[in-house]
Design an enzyme around this catalytic site. Sequence first.
Site, PDB file in Angstrom:
ATOM      1  NE  ARG A  86      -3.200  -2.984   0.657  1.00 40.39           N
ATOM      2  CZ  ARG A  86      -3.875  -3.702  -0.225  1.00 40.39           C
ATOM      3  NH1 ARG A  86      -3.999  -3.302  -1.475  1.00 40.39           N
ATOM      4  NH2 ARG A  86      -4.427  -4.830   0.132  1.00 40.39           N
ATOM      5  CD  GLU A 132      -5.972  -8.058   6.688  1.00 44.65           C
ATOM      6  OE1 GLU A 132      -4.814  -7.662   6.553  1.00 44.65           O
ATOM      7  OE2 GLU A 132      -6.969  -7.421   6.300  1.00 44.65           O
ATOM      8  NE  ARG A 155     -12.805  -5.990   8.549  1.00 46.85           N
ATOM      9  CZ  ARG A 155     -12.079  -5.767   7.470  1.00 46.85           C
ATOM     10  NH1 ARG A 155     -12.445  -6.281   6.305  1.00 46.85           N
ATOM     11  NH2 ARG A 155     -10.978  -5.049   7.528  1.00 46.85           N
ATOM     12  CG  ASP A 209      -8.716  -2.033   6.398  1.00 45.67           C
ATOM     13  OD1 ASP A 209      -7.884  -1.283   6.900  1.00 45.67           O
ATOM     14  OD2 ASP A 209      -8.437  -2.902   5.556  1.00 45.67           O
ATOM     15  CD  GLU A 264      -5.239  -0.127   2.141  1.00 49.67           C
ATOM     16  OE1 GLU A 264      -4.791   0.208   3.251  1.00 49.67           O
ATOM     17  OE2 GLU A 264      -5.653  -1.269   1.909  1.00 49.67           O
TER      18      GLU A 264
HETATM   19  C1  GCU Z   1      -5.436  -3.246   5.170  1.00 48.97           C
HETATM   20  C2  GCU Z   1      -4.463  -3.313   4.049  1.00 48.97           C
HETATM   21  C3  GCU Z   1      -3.486  -4.435   4.196  1.00 48.97           C
HETATM   22  C4  GCU Z   1      -2.831  -4.353   5.561  1.00 48.97           C
HETATM   23  C5  GCU Z   1      -3.897  -4.337   6.638  1.00 48.97           C
HETATM   24  C6  GCU Z   1      -3.343  -4.101   8.026  1.00 48.97           C
HETATM   25  O1  GCU Z   1      -6.317  -4.312   5.099  1.00 48.97           O
HETATM   26  O2  GCU Z   1      -5.133  -3.451   2.842  1.00 48.97           O
HETATM   27  O3  GCU Z   1      -2.528  -4.339   3.176  1.00 48.97           O
HETATM   28  O4  GCU Z   1      -1.969  -5.410   5.756  1.00 48.97           O
HETATM   29  O5  GCU Z   1      -4.786  -3.269   6.394  1.00 48.97           O
HETATM   30  O6  GCU Z   1      -3.520  -2.994   8.504  1.00 48.97           O
HETATM   31  O7  GCU Z   1      -2.749  -4.969   8.616  1.00 48.97           O
END
Ligand code: GCU
Length: 714
Positions: free
Chosen positions: A183, A306, A356, A385, A413
Amino acid sequence: MPKPYLCAVFALLSASHLDGETGYRGWLRYAHLDETKARDERKYLPTAVVPLGGSLLIRSAQQELSRGLSEMLGQTLQVGSLVPSGSAFVLGTLGEFHRKTPQFDVAEGLLPDGYRLKTLEAGTKRYVIVAGANERGVLYGVFALLRKVALGESIRNLDVTESPYAPIRWVNQWDNLDGSIERGYAGRSIFWEGHHARSVLSRVRDYGRLLASLGVNGCSINNVNADPTVLASDFIPEVGRIAEALRPWGVQVVLAVDLGSPKVVGGLDTFDPLDPRVAAWWKAKADEVYWAVPDLAGFVMKADSEGRAGPSAYGRTHADAANVVARALAPHGGLLFYRAFVYDHHLDWRNLKNDRARAAYENFHPLDGRFDSNVVVQIKNGPIDFQVREPASSLFGGLERTNQAIELEITQEYMGQARQLVYLVPMWKATLDFDMQTPRAGTPVKALVAGKAFDRPLGGFVGVANVGLDDNWAGSQLSQANLYGFGRLAWNPDLSARRIAEEWTRLTFGNDPKVVATITNMLLGSWRIYEDYTGPLGLQTLTDITGNHYGPALESSERNGWGQWHRADARGVGMDRSVATGTGFTGQYAPAVAARFESLGICPDNLVLFFHHLPYTTRLHNDETVIQSIYDLHYQGARRASEYVSEWKSLEGRVDAERYRQVLSQLEYQAGAAELWRDAVTSWFLRASGIPDAKGRVGRHPGRFEAEKMTLEG
Ligand code: GCU
């Protein structure tokens, strides 16, 4: 190649950065002031500077003062080393002032990193005192003094005392060790290339200087999606080199680390935070890192998020994970920033109760009080987010016995990726000033994150900056205003968005009143304009959420587990997050706040679809229907975005040619992009709802041709 030749090449290379208006100097341009004004000012200024103490930071302060005054006023300073006998700038910590110049009355009461600027007169002599609570404070005092000069304010009679609002003012960089930036929109990493620290780190030094000028005191130098090899023994010296480059500016390095490191790097068969071997590994590793980087500020960690390794693998809590690392850092004074960005990205979208937005609070509120004192929970501004508009995260009000910091995203972003003008300060302020009513009415988010509301010793501000190798650092000239704005707000969140915009414009483009007024107004309106042509009414950004997060893609958020749903269908749109009939998210706020979001009658229009699922024909506070508001706002936003072009053109000849041209082409592009957004979103809603635009615009484009229908002649 003979050495003098090399030096000449180097000098030329850096001069090309400095002389051209590439944006490289950012807000530290130090442009020469109007000569009459400069002459006037010089008459009253000392021609000597006496640094009390010879440390690295004091030296930086002295050199910066000399550089700034010489470039802006043509004032050359002689450097003295003794207690001054004649007029002088005197720079030092309060401690040094007391020891070496007890005759000067330098006030106490500064918080760490704070400063005092004071002009003292003794007979015909004038002393300009720059006193810091610590060495960093002296440096910040010098930058504040130079900012005054650049803003055209007189420094003849100074009497200023400033302390930072919060102790933590950090930026995070999401730089990968291969030199790419997650990003990032301004080119490659200034820190890394090919899994090593870059061989030349002058850009890192210059970044440190920009950060110090704002009072930013920490910088994480690798992606939160951390490559565990940053903790490998043969990699740690690379971190040391970067720390060395930032050290003269008082910017401490932070490392992003992975909870799985004991296994991946340490060769253990587990990373269970409660396993004593894991605790011992973290301890030994922290000792090793601190041996190489004694002033490391700490670690930041993204776990169970994630796809990252996390404590859930062993049935442990986030407090267990944070504490095992924090205990290893504690003997060195290090901090562990543990990110609250934890959510299930495999949610079942068919279940209307899933949400979420509830995740951060549900994961962390039950653990309040179970984190060690050197842990700071790092919370994104909103519950989703970094969308174009979100309410303040409910978690800010959910931690009374845990340190917290707010995470803001400076890199754009979801906000046009430096190709579209969006000045984020008004958005950040909307969150920072939002009254969480916890523990009582009148408690804004800024007070909670700074530790003031519950009397926590630690807290503050983290900004995801992601600057890169591009000459202008930020990916576009106007995007720099966001880095500047973050730093200024982190120092003093009570500054107004207008004041920050004006300051930045003056420092970056000069003091011509027309330039200042035009750019300031463009900046101030830009968030709302972008929101209008992307995702108004709390719809969120409506972009491609499973891909590059750029451009309109309304379907991408639906029918998948990521949970950024807007739930638009043939009858209506929005997420029902009420307690009464929806996901129950509103219940995570203090009762008065919850009531406001829960009740359609008083829920603000700009968040109404974040909290409620409404039939398209529902009338909002402006007495328009939901669907007509969506149409109108998109048309309004796109029209206003197209007006930037003529506004900017009115500055031709008043802004240097290079930056004028760059910004103009960005704004021309944005006018087209906004129209594309408008048409994509409004046509989609027309198809979904079947309700025509009362003003007859949507889906009709007189004068527009389809390429397929054109014929080529001649
Ligand atoms: C967003 C972003 C990701 C990043 C994530 C985070 O989702 O798109 O690239 O890793 O935030 O803050 O961990």
